[in-house]
Scaffold this active site. Structure first.
Site, PDB file in Angstrom:
ATOM      1  N   GLU A  56       0.890  -1.178   0.000  1.00 31.18           N
ATOM      2  CA  GLU A  56       0.000   0.000   0.000  1.00 31.18           C
ATOM      3  C   GLU A  56       0.916   1.212   0.000  1.00 31.18           C
ATOM      4  OE1 GLU A  56      -3.271  -0.101  -0.057  1.00 31.18           O
ATOM      5  OE2 GLU A  56      -3.614  -2.211   0.375  1.00 31.18           O
TER       6      GLU A  56
ATOM      7  N   CYS B  19      -2.050   9.343   2.342  1.00 23.78           N
ATOM      8  CA  CYS B  19      -1.695   8.828   1.016  1.00 23.78           C
ATOM      9  C   CYS B  19      -2.736   9.225  -0.019  1.00 23.78           C
ATOM     10  CB  CYS B  19      -1.560   7.317   1.072  1.00 23.78           C
ATOM     11  SG  CYS B  19      -2.988   6.536   1.798  1.00 23.78           S
TER      12      CYS B  19
HETATM   13  P1  NAD Z   1       8.416   4.692   4.823  1.00 24.73           P
HETATM   14  O1  NAD Z   1       8.416   3.868   3.611  1.00 24.73           O
HETATM   15  O2  NAD Z   1       9.567   5.584   5.062  1.00 24.73           O
HETATM   16  O3  NAD Z   1       8.300   3.772   6.124  1.00 24.73           O
HETATM   17  C1  NAD Z   1       7.210   2.893   6.345  1.00 24.73           C
HETATM   18  C2  NAD Z   1       7.641   1.806   7.312  1.00 24.73           C
HETATM   19  O4  NAD Z   1       8.653   1.000   6.704  1.00 24.73           O
HETATM   20  C3  NAD Z   1       8.238   2.299   8.621  1.00 24.73           C
HETATM   21  O5  NAD Z   1       7.733   1.486   9.657  1.00 24.73           O
HETATM   22  C4  NAD Z   1       9.729   2.064   8.424  1.00 24.73           C
HETATM   23  O6  NAD Z   1      10.437   1.862   9.627  1.00 24.73           O
HETATM   24  C5  NAD Z   1       9.721   0.785   7.611  1.00 24.73           C
HETATM   25  N1  NAD Z   1      10.930   0.529   6.816  1.00 24.73           N
HETATM   26  C6  NAD Z   1      11.772   1.428   6.254  1.00 24.73           C
HETATM   27  N2  NAD Z   1      12.738   0.770   5.545  1.00 24.73           N
HETATM   28  C7  NAD Z   1      12.484  -0.552   5.661  1.00 24.73           C
HETATM   29  C8  NAD Z   1      13.098  -1.733   5.150  1.00 24.73           C
HETATM   30  N3  NAD Z   1      14.158  -1.677   4.348  1.00 24.73           N
HETATM   31  N4  NAD Z   1      12.573  -2.930   5.485  1.00 24.73           N
HETATM   32  C9  NAD Z   1      11.491  -3.014   6.275  1.00 24.73           C
HETATM   33  N5  NAD Z   1      10.853  -1.931   6.786  1.00 24.73           N
HETATM   34  C10 NAD Z   1      11.338  -0.716   6.476  1.00 24.73           C
HETATM   35  O7  NAD Z   1       7.050   5.492   4.767  1.00 24.73           O
HETATM   36  P2  NAD Z   1       6.562   6.606   5.757  1.00 24.73           P
HETATM   37  O8  NAD Z   1       7.385   7.839   5.486  1.00 24.73           O
HETATM   38  O9  NAD Z   1       6.483   6.079   7.145  1.00 24.73           O
HETATM   39  O10 NAD Z   1       5.049   6.840   5.291  1.00 24.73           O
HETATM   40  C11 NAD Z   1       4.680   7.738   4.313  1.00 24.73           C
HETATM   41  C12 NAD Z   1       4.360   7.028   3.023  1.00 24.73           C
HETATM   42  O11 NAD Z   1       3.354   6.055   3.238  1.00 24.73           O
HETATM   43  C13 NAD Z   1       3.800   7.954   1.967  1.00 24.73           C
HETATM   44  O12 NAD Z   1       4.390   7.675   0.721  1.00 24.73           O
HETATM   45  C14 NAD Z   1       2.324   7.610   1.944  1.00 24.73           C
HETATM   46  O13 NAD Z   1       1.695   7.921   0.746  1.00 24.73           O
HETATM   47  C15 NAD Z   1       2.366   6.149   2.224  1.00 24.73           C
HETATM   48  N6  NAD Z   1       1.072   5.666   2.729  1.00 24.73           N
HETATM   49  C16 NAD Z   1       0.338   4.824   1.935  1.00 24.73           C
HETATM   50  C17 NAD Z   1      -0.911   4.382   2.376  1.00 24.73           C
HETATM   51  C18 NAD Z   1      -1.748   3.465   1.533  1.00 24.73           C
HETATM   52  O14 NAD Z   1      -2.653   2.862   2.073  1.00 24.73           O
HETATM   53  N7  NAD Z   1      -1.497   3.323   0.247  1.00 24.73           N
HETATM   54  C19 NAD Z   1      -1.404   4.788   3.627  1.00 24.73           C
HETATM   55  C20 NAD Z   1      -0.633   5.621   4.391  1.00 24.73           C
HETATM   56  C21 NAD Z   1       0.615   6.058   3.937  1.00 24.73           C
END
Ligand code: NAD
Length: 525
Positions: A238, A272
Site C-alpha cells: 500500500e 496517502c
Molecule cells: P516509509 O516507507 O519511510 O516507512 C514505512 C515503514 O517501513 C516504517 O515502519 C519504516 O520503519 C519501515 N521501513 C523502512 N525501511 C524498511 C526496510 N528496508 N525494510 C522493512 N521496513 C522498512 O514510509 P513513511 O514515510 O512512514 O510513510 C509515508 C508514506 O506512506 C507515503 O508515501 C504515503 O503515501 C504512504 N502511505 C500509503 C498508504 C496506503 O494505504 N497506500 C497509507 C498511508 C501512507
C-alpha cells in the site's frame, strides 16, 4: 539488496513542541527470534478458534478503544501533531467502523464456499476453504499509526493468523498497543509489537513471515519486495499517491471548495489519498481560486502552544516529521522557480513543523509539486478545458491510488471515474471510498498492489484452498492410463459436441457414457 545499518537509539519527539518524549532501540535478533517463536505457538491457538470466537476477541478491542478513546487520541496527537478532530475521525471513528463491519462480514466471507462443478466432472463436488497463512508481518507508516497498526492486524487475526507489527520509528506509540491487548484480555501473543527502524524491519523479514503487509513509501516498498523475493514471501504493498481532484464547471462552488480544502489539508495533507493536484475547469478557475484562498486563510493552524485537549484548538495540525517539511519546501521552491504563484501559506515559522495550508496557482506538469508526492498541506491548482484533457492530466502520473471527480452530471462523473487509472475514485467527495469498509482499498501503478478491507481484506490474509471431492468407486477416469485411440476419439467427440457453437447433446451423452464404460472395463481387467 541494500542493507540499512543500525544507528543506535532513536529519539521520538512531540512534533508540536519538539520536546523529546522517549527513545526506542532497534530490536536485536535473539529477541526477534523469540517473538517469532511465540507467534508461531499463538497461531495454533488462533487457528483453533472459530471465526465467531475470533470476532468476540476483536470486539474486546473495540470496547477498549471506545473506553480509552481520549487517552489514545492524546498519545496519538503527541506523536503525530494531528488536530484532535482529525485524530478522532480518521483513526478512532474509522477503527470502530471497520470493526463493526467486519464483525458481521468475517463469518460470512471466511465460511467454506461451495462452487459449481461442470457437467464434464459429473458426480463430483467442489468447494473453497479459507485457512490462515501463519504469521503475518505488518509494517505501517507514521501518518495513521493507530489505524494502520491496528486494522490490518485485526483483519489478519480474523483470518486466523498471528501478527507481528513493527510501527514506524517516527510514531512508535510505545506501549499503547501492548496495553490495549493486555488490558482488553485479547488472545496472548496473537499480535506482538516490535520496535525499531527499517533495520529491525529487515531483520523481521529475514525470519520469513508467511506474508508481509506493508504501508509506506514507494521507495521502501521496492526494498521490501526485493528482500521478500529472496524467500518468495507474498507482499501487499500500500504505497504513496499523487491524488488528482477534477472540478467541472457545474459544481456547487461552496460545497466543492469546502470538500477540496478538507481533502487537501486533513491530517495536514499527510495522507496517502490527500488531494495533491487540483484540476479546475477554465471558466470557473478564477472564482474557485478566490473562494478557496479566502477560506484557507481563515483556517486555524497548529501552533507550539496549542491546547491539544481542546477539540477546537486548530483546524490543520502540524507536520509529523521534519524531513517531510523539507520535501514540501523543495517542491514549492521548484514550482515558484518554474512560474507558479503561492497565494497563501508557503512557509513555516522557522524551527517548527507548523506548516500552514498553502494554495498554489499556475501549476503545470513540469513541476515536482504536480508530479511527485508532496505529502503536506499544499493544493496546487491547474486549469483544464475539456473532459478529455482533465482525464489525460490526471492519468499523467506514476501513481494510481485514488482520485475525486466533482460535477452535478453524474454520468460524466461515472465516465471519468472509469477512465482514471487508480484503485479508488470518490465522486463529489474526496477520500470517501476509505470511509466504507465494504470497499476494497489499494492502488495501481507505483501506488502498489493488493487490497485490504472489503472481502479482499480477509482473503488477502487467507490461503484460499480449493477442494474437489470425488467418490470412492471402481471407475477409472478417462484421462488416466492407458491412453488408447478409442478414448482419444471419444474425448474429441465430447469437445466437438459439448463445447462447440452447435451443441449435439445426444453425441455428447453417448460419448460420455462410452468413456465411463471403458473406464469400468479397464478396472475389471
Ligand atoms: P516509509 O516507507 O519511510 O516507512 C514505512 C515503514 O517501513 C516504517 O515502519 C519504516 O520503519 C519501515 N521501513 C523502512 N525501511 C524498511 C526496510 N528496508 N525494510 C522493512 N521496513 C522498512 O514510509 P513513511 O514515510 O512512514 O510513510 C509515508 C508514506 O506512506 C507515503 O508515501 C504515503 O503515501 C504512504 N502511505 C500509503 C498508504 C496506503 O494505504 N497506500 C497509507 C498511508 C501512507
Amino acid at each position: 539488496m541494500e542493507t540499512i545499518t543500525a544507528t543506535g537509539a532513536i529519539d521520538v519527539l512531540n512534533p508540536i513542541t519538539l520536546e523529546k518524549l522517549y527513545e526506542i532501540e532497534e530490536t536485536e535478533q535473539p529477541k526477534i527470534n523469540e517473538v517469532y517463536k511465540r507467534a508461531r505457538a499463538a497461531q495454533l491457538t488462533i487457528a483453533a478458534l472459530s471465526v465467531k470466537q475470533r470476532v468476540k476477541e476483536v470486539l474486546k478491542i473495540r470496547d477498549y478503544v471506545i473506553d480509552n478513546r481520549e487517552k489514545l487520541i492524546t498519545q496519538l496527537i503527541k506523536e503525530t501533531g494531528k488536530s484532535r478532530t482529525d485524530a478522532y475521525t480518521s483513526e478512532l471513528f474509522e477503527i470502530c467502523d471497520v470493526i463493526h463491519v467486519f464483525a458481521k462480514k468475517a463469518p460470512k466471507v471466511l465460511a467454506d464456499q461451495k462452487v459449481p462443478t461442470p457437467i464434464v466432472l459429473m458426480g463430483k463436488k467442489s468447494k473453497i476453504i479459507y485457512q490462515p497463512l501463519g504469521t503475518i508481518l505488518i509494517i505501517p507508516p507514521w501518518n495513521y499509526p493507530i489505524y494502520q497498526g491496528l486494522i490490518p492486524s485485526l483483519l489478519a487475526f480474523l483470518a486466523g493468523n498471528a501478527v507481528i507489527v513493527k510501527p514506524s520509528e517516527h510514531t512508535p506509540l510505545k506501549g499503547l498497543f501492548e496495553e490495549m491487548y493486555e488490558k482488553s484480555g485479547f488472545v496472548k501473543d496473537a499480535i506482538q509489537i516490535v520496535y525499531g527502524s527499517g533495520v529491525t524491519g529487515q531483520r523481521l523479514i529475514d525470519k520469513r513471515p508467511d506474508k508481509i503487509h506493508f504501508t509506506g513509501s514507494c521507495r521502501t516498498g521496492k526494498k521490501i519486495m526485493a528482500q521478500a523475493s529472496q524467500y518468495l514471501i507474498p507482499v501487499d504493498l500500500e504505497l504513496g499517491g499523487k491524488d488528482p481532484s477534477i472540478i467541472f464547471d457545474d459544481v456547487n462552488m461552496e460545497r466543492t471548495v469546502n470538500g477540496v480544502m478538507w481533502g487537501g489539508f486533513t491530517t495536514a495533507g499527510q495522507s496517502c489519498t490527500s488531494i495533491e493536484r487540483c484540476y479546475v475547469q477554465e471558466n470557473i478557475h478564477d472564482q474557485f481560486v478566490k473562494m478557496i484562498v479566502d477560506k484557507t486563510k481563515k483556517l486555524r493552524v497548529s501552533t507550539p502552544d496549542r491546547n491539544i485537549e481542546d477539540p477546537a484548538d486548530c483546524d490543520v495540525g502540524c507536520m509529523t516529521t521534519d524531513f517531510q517539511c523539507t520535501i514540501i519546501e523543495e517542491h514549492i521552491k521548484d514550482a515558484v522557480e518554474k512560474g507558479a504563484k503561492v497565494l497563501c501559506g508557503g512557509s513555516r515559522p522557522e524551527g517548527t513543523r507548523h506548516f500552514p495550508p498553502t494554495i498554489i496557482v499556475d501549476a503545470n506538469h513540469d513541476m515536482k509539486i504536480m508530479t511527485e508526492e508532496t505529502f503536506g498541506p499544499v493544493i496546487p491548482i491547474m486549469k483544464f478545458t475539456s473532459e478529455e484533457e482533465a482525464i489525460k492530466l490526471a492519468n499523467d502520473s506514476p501513481y494510481g491510488l485514488s482520485a475525486s471527480v466533482w460535477s452535478k452530471d453524474l454520468q460524466r462523473c461515472d465516465r471519468v471515474a472509469r477512465a482514471l487509472v487508480t484503485g479508488n475514485v470518490s465522486i463529489n467527495n474526496h477520500m470517501l471510498t476509505e470511509g466504507n469498509p465494504h470497499l476494497p482499498f489499494g492502488g495501481v501503478k507505483e501506488s502498489g498492489f493488493g487490497r485490504y478491507k472489503g472481502d479482499a481484506g480477509l482473503l488477502t490474509f487467507s490461503n484460499s484452498k480449493s477442494v474437489l471431492v470425488d467418490k470412492q468407486s471402481k471407475l477409472i477416469e478417462p484421462h488416466w492410463y492407458p491412453f488408447t485411440k478409442t478414448k482419444y476419439q471419444l474425448l474429441d467427440d465430447i469437445v466437438t459436441s459439448y463445447f462447440s457453437k452447435s451443441k449435439n447433446w445426444i453425441k455428447f451423452a453417448s460419448s460420455g457414457l462410452k468413456l465411463d464404460s471403458i473406464g469400468n472395463k479397464e478396472q475389471i481387467k
